[in-house]
Design a protein around this motif. Structure first.
Motif, PDB file in Angstrom:
ATOM      1  N   THR A 168     -21.878  36.208  56.322  1.00 12.53           N
ATOM      2  CA  THR A 168     -22.721  36.139  55.132  1.00 12.53           C
ATOM      3  C   THR A 168     -22.026  36.812  53.965  1.00 12.53           C
ATOM      4  OG1 THR A 168     -24.726  36.165  56.468  1.00 12.53           O
ATOM      5  CG2 THR A 168     -24.976  36.727  54.147  1.00 12.53           C
ATOM      6  N   SER A 169     -21.979  36.100  52.851  1.00 10.11           N
ATOM      7  CA  SER A 169     -21.380  36.638  51.625  1.00 10.11           C
ATOM      8  C   SER A 169     -22.487  37.044  50.652  1.00 10.11           C
ATOM      9  CB  SER A 169     -20.489  35.582  50.965  1.00 10.11           C
ATOM     10  OG  SER A 169     -21.293  34.523  50.459  1.00 10.11           O
ATOM     11  N   HIS A 170     -22.096  37.713  49.607  1.00  8.79           N
ATOM     12  CA  HIS A 170     -23.027  38.087  48.537  1.00  8.79           C
ATOM     13  C   HIS A 170     -23.692  36.837  47.975  1.00  8.79           C
ATOM     14  CE1 HIS A 170     -23.721  38.856  44.141  1.00  8.79           C
ATOM     15  NE2 HIS A 170     -24.495  39.777  44.694  1.00  8.79           N
ATOM     16  N   THR A 171     -22.925  35.784  47.781  1.00 13.31           N
ATOM     17  CA  THR A 171     -23.466  34.521  47.268  1.00 13.31           C
ATOM     18  C   THR A 171     -24.509  33.955  48.228  1.00 13.31           C
ATOM     19  OG1 THR A 171     -21.385  34.080  46.135  1.00 13.31           O
ATOM     20  CG2 THR A 171     -22.841  32.204  46.484  1.00 13.31           C
ATOM     21  N   ASP A 172     -24.251  34.047  49.534  1.00 12.93           N
ATOM     22  CA  ASP A 172     -25.216  33.568  50.536  1.00 12.93           C
ATOM     23  C   ASP A 172     -26.535  34.336  50.442  1.00 12.93           C
ATOM     24  OD1 ASP A 172     -23.258  31.822  51.546  1.00 12.93           O
ATOM     25  OD2 ASP A 172     -22.595  33.287  53.057  1.00 12.93           O
ATOM     26  N   ALA A 173     -26.443  35.658  50.257  1.00  6.59           N
ATOM     27  CA  ALA A 173     -27.656  36.484  50.152  1.00  6.59           C
ATOM     28  C   ALA A 173     -28.465  36.084  48.927  1.00  6.59           C
ATOM     29  CB  ALA A 173     -27.277  37.963  50.097  1.00  6.59           C
ATOM     30  N   LEU A 174     -27.792  35.908  47.795  1.00 12.76           N
ATOM     31  CA  LEU A 174     -28.501  35.482  46.575  1.00 12.76           C
ATOM     32  C   LEU A 174     -29.084  34.091  46.743  1.00 12.76           C
ATOM     33  CD1 LEU A 174     -26.228  36.794  43.676  1.00 12.76           C
ATOM     34  CD2 LEU A 174     -28.419  37.718  44.469  1.00 12.76           C
ATOM     35  N   ASP A 175     -28.373  33.224  47.459  1.00 14.71           N
ATOM     36  CA  ASP A 175     -28.871  31.864  47.692  1.00 14.71           C
ATOM     37  C   ASP A 175     -30.139  31.876  48.548  1.00 14.71           C
ATOM     38  OD1 ASP A 175     -28.589  29.022  47.321  1.00 14.71           O
ATOM     39  OD2 ASP A 175     -28.037  28.918  49.455  1.00 14.71           O
ATOM     40  N   LEU A 176     -30.207  32.773  49.522  1.00 19.57           N
ATOM     41  CA  LEU A 176     -31.414  32.895  50.351  1.00 19.57           C
ATOM     42  C   LEU A 176     -32.609  33.297  49.473  1.00 19.57           C
ATOM     43  CD1 LEU A 176     -32.886  32.929  53.067  1.00 19.57           C
ATOM     44  CD2 LEU A 176     -32.099  35.290  53.352  1.00 19.57           C
ATOM     45  N   ILE A 177     -32.401  34.245  48.582  1.00 20.65           N
ATOM     46  CA  ILE A 177     -33.471  34.678  47.660  1.00 20.65           C
ATOM     47  C   ILE A 177     -33.872  33.513  46.756  1.00 20.65           C
ATOM     48  CG2 ILE A 177     -34.009  36.210  45.718  1.00 20.65           C
ATOM     49  CD1 ILE A 177     -32.087  38.255  47.095  1.00 20.65           C
TER      50      ILE A 177
END
Length: 187
Positions: A168-177
């Protein structure tokens, strides 16, 4: 009694700095022992003149800067507000973490609402948004609603497992939100 006998010794600047640090450490210990006051029925019923959340320490905030700007911390009233606040908190990759709700500048695990916290996981970012809500009933509703939406956006997986996943990348975390927020808009 002579004036000399009633004089109070004023600590030197280095002594005062050590005293301030000791008081700060004791307050952190007391806060840890008391638990998170933002999740009690009375919410955060303290005066609004304290140091705002998000600062490394109350001492840093106390000493201040030459800036005269005030930051408004508007409490979320909808799930969309919670997700927007989470995204804003985690917008900078340096403010996102894995394996802990939050971390301080030394990388140690701390509660999300700890004033020393400098980076958060998805749930930590959600917790600091929910901590702004004064109404216990609204906070519980938003807690349940946003948790359900995050699980839905994660395909039923635990959002914390997604956040902490090795790939999981930072971009993935923001995409989940973002996906969870889109679910709110489709309701």
């Amino acid at each position: 009694m002579s004036p000399a006998a009633t004089a109070v010794a004023v600590p030197t600047k280095p002594v005062r700095a050590r005293l301030e640090e000791a008081v700060e450490r004791l307050l952190i210990i007391l806060d840890t022992l008391d638990g998170d006051p933002d999740f009690e029925d009375g919410a955060d019923a303290e005066p609004s003149l304290g140091a705002p959340e998000g600062h490394v320490s109350h001492l840093v905030w106390l000493h201040g800067t030459d800036s005269d700007r005030e930051v408004e911390h508007r409490a979320p009233v909808t799930a969309a507000d919670v997700f927007a606040g989470m995204a804003a908190t985690l917008a900078d990759p340096g403010r996102w973490t894995k394996g802990a709700e939050a971390r301080n500048a030394a990388g140690e695990c701390v509660p999300a609402t700890d004033p020393r916290a400098v980076c958060w996981c998805i749930y930590g970012a959600r917790r600091i948004e929910l901590a702004k809500v004064k109404s216990a009933a609204l906070r519980r509703r938003l807690d349940d609603e946003t948790d359900e939406m995050l699980h839905g956006a994660a395909g039923g997986a635990a959002p914390s497992a997604v956040n902490d996943g090795p790939s999981t990348s930072h971009t993935d975390a923001l995409d989940l939100i973002r996906r969870a927020g889109l679910q709110h808009n489709s309701i």
